[in-house]
Scaffold this active site. Structure first.
Site, PDB file in Angstrom:
ATOM      1  N   LYS A  76       0.818  -1.222   0.000  1.00  0.00           N
ATOM      2  CA  LYS A  76       0.000   0.000   0.000  1.00  0.00           C
ATOM      3  C   LYS A  76       0.848   1.267   0.000  1.00  0.00           C
ATOM      4  O   LYS A  76       0.419   2.308  -0.510  1.00  0.00           O
ATOM      5  CB  LYS A  76      -0.929   0.002   1.213  1.00  0.00           C
ATOM      6  CG  LYS A  76      -2.002  -1.087   1.179  1.00  0.00           C
ATOM      7  CD  LYS A  76      -3.021  -0.816   0.100  1.00  0.00           C
ATOM      8  CE  LYS A  76      -4.188  -1.797   0.158  1.00  0.00           C
ATOM      9  NZ  LYS A  76      -5.073  -1.639  -1.016  1.00  0.00           N
ATOM     10  N   GLU A  98      -9.748   6.033   3.070  1.00  0.00           N
ATOM     11  CA  GLU A  98     -10.499   4.945   3.691  1.00  0.00           C
ATOM     12  C   GLU A  98      -9.505   3.836   3.990  1.00  0.00           C
ATOM     13  O   GLU A  98      -8.431   3.782   3.405  1.00  0.00           O
ATOM     14  CB  GLU A  98     -11.557   4.428   2.718  1.00  0.00           C
ATOM     15  CG  GLU A  98     -11.038   3.460   1.640  1.00  0.00           C
ATOM     16  CD  GLU A  98     -10.022   4.074   0.680  1.00  0.00           C
ATOM     17  OE1 GLU A  98     -10.036   5.310   0.519  1.00  0.00           O
ATOM     18  OE2 GLU A  98      -9.220   3.323   0.104  1.00  0.00           O
ATOM     19  N   SER A 365       1.817  -9.720  -0.665  1.00  0.00           N
ATOM     20  CA  SER A 365       1.526  -8.279  -0.652  1.00  0.00           C
ATOM     21  C   SER A 365       1.714  -7.617   0.699  1.00  0.00           C
ATOM     22  O   SER A 365       1.917  -6.407   0.766  1.00  0.00           O
ATOM     23  CB  SER A 365       0.099  -8.046  -1.148  1.00  0.00           C
ATOM     24  OG  SER A 365      -0.811  -8.818  -0.385  1.00  0.00           O
TER      25      SER A 365
END
Lengths: 380, 261
Positions: A76, A98, A365
């Site tokens: 991210k 969010e 990830s």
């Protein structure tokens, strides 16, 4: 998309196109990715994992792209830093975001702390409960975390609330969307910021294995880590690209988040894509053990690539994901995020069906520290 | 002339500000929605906006979000709303505008929706998350059936888009007076008058101004430069408070008469 957001989105599109053509902007981002995030992340061959998968297991080679080793512990950060730099370039002083699992929220709070931007993160109260550690991390980084009580109290509801904030404050506020979702230019922009994963992986596997992988596997919530790793291989038609969705408890309304298994075409939050919905067009509740995959719509580029026949999608249940989590921990000494555990578990199922010598590239990830409590509860 | 055109022609000729009322259909249930719509009509509301509840009302503030939750909990669907309107249309004089998010309409199918809206006597349709650029197909189908397409304009809408909306919209233009979500406010937005004047420069269509209007003063003030004021959240709030009371329809009627006073 409501009319109020049309002009801000046009401003964002113009701002992004200008930024990506600006050498100074790209250099600044590249420098941060290298010296702050720790890129390139390693590509690691997981021989033990391959060996335990059975069948031709020992003869299939599995490589893990270690996004879990980035600063803040998940892919991210690649997108959060890119967009936070863009926010600053566009003269915005305040960022709203969010978050589902909290990884995007943490990454955004981190980028805002670094760049001196005010940060407010919207998070469903159900997600705040199951990702309590990440809530504290965001607060320590100086962000305000605003709990959202509406609907299923998860990611979808957090996006609604972040958009409402943006609509009311468009003049000074930037909406830092965390996945390959929402209206244009978000799916494009998020893919481009995440495509560093695929570019690095492709070069690394050519160097380490001497050839392209046969299969690339990644988990898909909104789908940003998957589109990021797939992007570099889209033109390599010999490479199978497989996205793994959350099968939850089972494929029944409200019990899962596998859009391609139980969804149909619809519009949610500015995106026309595959959506889990009822007969009346209301969005269904979703369930997954992993907060980051617990969302009713899939990124529109995934829907499009699937329609072209370029990508495939499968799903993994909560129980299977937990097995993947435990197996990777025991065999390789790596705690994967529950989201990434879906990709690991699917790879374990895939290996016995593959020919010896097949090369599988898996996007790991994120790391699983945030999920330890959830895993402990599930093991009780 | 469509019923909406006739209504706004009448408003313009008699010089009183028009009142457009919004309610969420199915709050607290569809039976009571029928009574509320009749009460609004009796009280002299000029246009009745009927909101279709949707699971993800991202343009709405807390009051309409709660109304939406109550309406969905009572099992309200777009299809049910159209059935209700068809049943009660004959009792109501005012034009009726369906106010919906895009997904329920797409799920029903744009053409099927247009057919059923015509059969239900619907006069206009406003799809609040469908941008002008993507409204063509829906607009064509509605126009063919004599139904107006109501377009939303916001303070961030550029002059170029205002002109396009003026060409493509019909019935009236719905101007949002402020940035942000729906909800009652104490004062009108500072830029509201400028917003209406910007629209007047490019269009002769009637303009209704909404978002944040809750008092007779607001309605009179808006009436000085716009054709009508839209009242939503504050009316929905009355319904929320009186929803289970036997006086519900009386309270709604009194509230609308007060707004028009």
């Amino acid at each position: 998309m409501p009319e109020t957001l049309v002009a801000p989105i046009e401003e964002l599109t113009a701002g992004y196109y200008a930024a990506r053509d600006d050498e100074a902007f790209c250099d600044e981002l590249d420098g941060l990715l290298k010296h702050y995030v720790g890129r390139p992340t390693p590509l690691y061959e997981a021989r033990n994992l391959a060996g335990t998968a059975g069948g031709a297991g020992g003869d299939v080679r599995v490589f893990l792209k270690r996004e879990d080793l980035t600063h803040t512990g998940a892919h991210k950060i690649n997108n959060a830093l890119g967009q936070a730099l863009l926010a600053k370039r566009m003269g915005k002083r305040r960022v709203v975001a969010e978050t589902g699992a909290g990884q995007h929220g943490v990454a955004t709070a981190t980028a805002c702390a670094l760049l001196g931007l005010e940060c407010r993160v919207y998070m469903g109260t159900e997600d705040m409960r199951r990702q309590a550690l990440n809530v504290v991390r965001m607060q320590l980084l100086g962000a305000t975390v605003h709990g959202v009580e509406a609907g299923s109290k998860t990611l979808k509801d957090a996006i609604n609330e972040a958009m409402r904030d943006w609509v009311a404050n468009v003049h000074d506020t930037y909406y830092l969307l965390g996945s390959a979702l929402g209206p244009h230019p978000y799916p494009l922009m998020v893919r481009e910021f995440q495509s560093v994963i695929g570019r690095e992986s492709r070069a690394q596997i050519l160097e380490q294995a001497g050839r392209l992988p046969d299969v690339v596997v990644a988990c898909v919530g909104g789908g940003s880590n998957a589109i990021g790793i797939f992007d570099a291989f889209l033109d390599d038609t010999s490479v199978r690209l497989i996205g793994v969705e959350a099968g939850g408890e089972k494929i029944a309304p409200g019990r899962h988040a596998a859009r391609f298994a139980g969804g149909s075409a619809g519009v949610l939050q500015g995106t026309r894509t595959y959506v889990l919905q009822d007969e009346a067009g209301n969005i269904e509740l979703t369930h997954s053990i992993s907060a980051g995959l617990d969302y009713a719509a899939v990124g529109p580029e995934h829907a499009w690539l699937r329609e072209l026949g370029r990508t495939e999608y499968a799903y993994i249940t909560d129980t299977e994901a937990l097995d993947g989590f435990k197996t990777l921990a025991r065999t390789e000494g790596i705690l994967p995020a529950l989201e990434s555990s879906h990709a690991i578990a699917y790879t374990m199922q895939l290996i016995p069906t593959l020919k010896p010598g097949t090369i599988v590239l898996v996007n790991l990830s994120g790391r699983g520290d945030k999920d330890v409590q959830t895993v402990m509860d599930a093991m009780k | 002339m469509t019923r909406l055109e006739q209504t706004f022609a009448r408003i313009r000729s008699n010089g009183h500000p028009g009142l457009v009322t919004y309610i969420t259909a199915g709050d607290p249930d569809l039976d009571r929605t029928a009574g509320i719509l009749r009460a609004l009509d009796r009280a002299g509301a000029d246009v009745l906006e009927v909101g279709v509840p949707f699971s993800d009302p991202l343009a709405d503030g807390p009051v309409i979000q709660r109304a939406t939750e109550r309406a969905l909990a009572s099992g309200t669907t777009l299809s049910g709303v159209l059935d209700l309107l068809r049943t009660i249309r004959g009792d109501i004089r005012a034009p009726i505008v369906i106010f919906s998010y895009a997904n329920p309409i797409l799920r029903l199918g744009s053409e099927r929706f247009a057919d059923r809206a015509r059969d239900a006597g619907v006069d206009g349709v406003l799809i609040l998350d469908l941008p002008i650029e993507e409204a063509d197909e829906s607009r064509t189908m509605l126009t063919q059936r004599g139904i107006d397409t109501i377009l939303l304009l916001s303070p961030t809408t550029t002059d170029e888009r205002l002109r396009r909306a003026a060409e493509l919209g019909s019935g009236f233009l719905y101007a949002i007076s402020r940035l942000g979500v729906t909800g009652a406010r104490d004062a009108l937005a500072a830029g509201a008058q400028d917003m209406v004047e910007r629209i007047r420069r490019v269009s002769d269509l009637p303009v209704a101004l909404g978002f944040g209007i809750s008092k007779p003063d607001h309605v009179r003030e808006v009436g000085r430069w716009a054709d009508a004021a839209v009242v939503g959240s504050s009316l929905v709030d009355v319904i929320a408070r009186e929803g289970t009371s036997a006086d519900l329809n009386t309270r709604v009627e009194e509230y609308v008469r007060w707004l028009k006073s």
